[in-house]
Scaffold this motif. Structure first.
Motif, PDB file in Angstrom:
ATOM      1  N   ASP A  26       0.850  -1.196   0.000  1.00  0.00           N
ATOM      2  CA  ASP A  26       0.000   0.000   0.000  1.00  0.00           C
ATOM      3  C   ASP A  26       0.880   1.238   0.000  1.00  0.00           C
ATOM      4  OD1 ASP A  26      -1.856   1.989   0.328  1.00  0.00           O
ATOM      5  OD2 ASP A  26      -3.028   0.911   1.825  1.00  0.00           O
ATOM      6  N   ARG A  65      -7.424  -1.137  -3.048  1.00  0.00           N
ATOM      7  CA  ARG A  65      -6.994  -0.952  -1.664  1.00  0.00           C
ATOM      8  C   ARG A  65      -8.026  -1.551  -0.705  1.00  0.00           C
ATOM      9  NH1 ARG A  65      -6.859   3.129   2.573  1.00  0.00           N
ATOM     10  NH2 ARG A  65      -4.787   3.100   3.557  1.00  0.00           N
ATOM     11  N   ALA A 116      -1.961  -3.353   0.372  1.00  0.00           N
ATOM     12  CA  ALA A 116      -3.184  -2.824  -0.243  1.00  0.00           C
ATOM     13  C   ALA A 116      -4.131  -3.931  -0.647  1.00  0.00           C
ATOM     14  CB  ALA A 116      -2.830  -1.973  -1.455  1.00  0.00           C
TER      15      ALA A 116
END
Length: 279
Positions: A26, A65, A116
């Motif tokens: 992420d 995400r 993510a």
């Protein structure tokens, strides 16, 4: 037949030649001053999925995400993986040769903020689609085997195909986004981790125009590769690992050689290489 592609900083987990999981770090919510633990600048990246039809038109686009994704084609459960010369980060040690890294546990409290998306593939085969020649894979520490990757060719992109050309290919998204999509013949799915939120693709088989092709200059480091270390953990601290016994203090970083990026992959203009973790 439909196609499924993977592009950008992703960590491919394998065991006994089969893919277990793909994890996308992420990098989407960062302050302007954010830096990697080794002090180098960290650029924002977005984990996403683009699906196009046989004519190249956009059918779907998702922000990945906070999602878990399952890709399936046919009845087989194992996905054979051929990752080329993708570096196995599980074999990295510190400069003293004894500081092996570990894979970040999904139960770790920081995991949701550092990963993510998790991608699982059932059946079919995953293979690299093109190599980029690196000037070096610069390591502050040697591999456990004592071998350094310098120079080496690394894959830029990966493609997954079902074993049965007639198999239904489905993509099931759960979590922050929920959707179940069946890919029809000719459809393409592009999983990406990219520095623009909505990257687009050129026709994969038709080649790239000069305007859409960029070439790296000599010694261009792929700093985005360092996002993969968000999915790993050092024995104690990153500072201790990076600076063991007078090492460089920098993460291992692929350095792209001159004129080596004119390759038909999606997106076409940058390196953004992935990594491998052997279980």
């Amino acid at each position: 037949m439909s196609e499924v592609w993977f592009r950008g900083p992703m960590l491919f987990l394998t065991k006994n030649g089969n893919l277990q999981e793909i994890r996308i770090p992420d990098a989407s919510i960062l302050p302007a001053s954010w830096r990697h633990p080794d002090g180098d600048p960290a650029g924002v990246h977005f984990a996403g999925l683009l699906i196009t039809d046989g004519a190249g038109g956009e059918l779907h686009r998702f922000n990945l995400r906070g999602t878990t994704v399952t890709i399936a084609g046919g009845r087989a459960s194992a996905c054979a993986a051929s990752l080329g010369a993708l570096p196995d980060l599980s074999k990295l040690t510190d400069a003293g040769g004894d500081g092996a890294l570990s894979l970040l546990d999904p139960g770790d409290l920081t995991f949701p903020a550092r990963c993510a998306a998790r991608l699982f593939i059932k059946g079919g085969a995953l293979a690299d689609t093109g190599q980029v020649t690196l000037q070096a894979f610069e390591v502050p520490a040697e591999y456990a085997s004592g071998a350094k990757l310098n120079p080496v060719e690394m894959p830029l992109a990966f493609q997954w195909t079902p074993m049965d050309a007639n198999a239904y290919v489905t993509i099931d998204l759960q979590g922050a986004v929920s959707a179940n999509i069946k890919l029809n013949a000719g459809d393409c799915a592009y999983f990406y981790n990219w520095d623009t939120e909505t990257p687009w693709t050129e026709p994969i088989e038709g080649g790239l125009t000069a305007a859409s092709t960029a070439k790296a200059t000599a010694g261009t480091p792929d700093l985005d590769f360092k996002w993969l270390f968000e999915l790993l953990a050092p024995p104690s601290t990153w500072d201790a690992w990076l600076n063991k016994e007078g090492a460089s203090g920098k993460f291992p970083t692929p350095t792209v050689g001159p004129g080596q990026l004119a390759i038909d992959v999606f997106p076409p203009d940058k390196a953004c290489l992935g990594g491998h973790w052997g279980l």
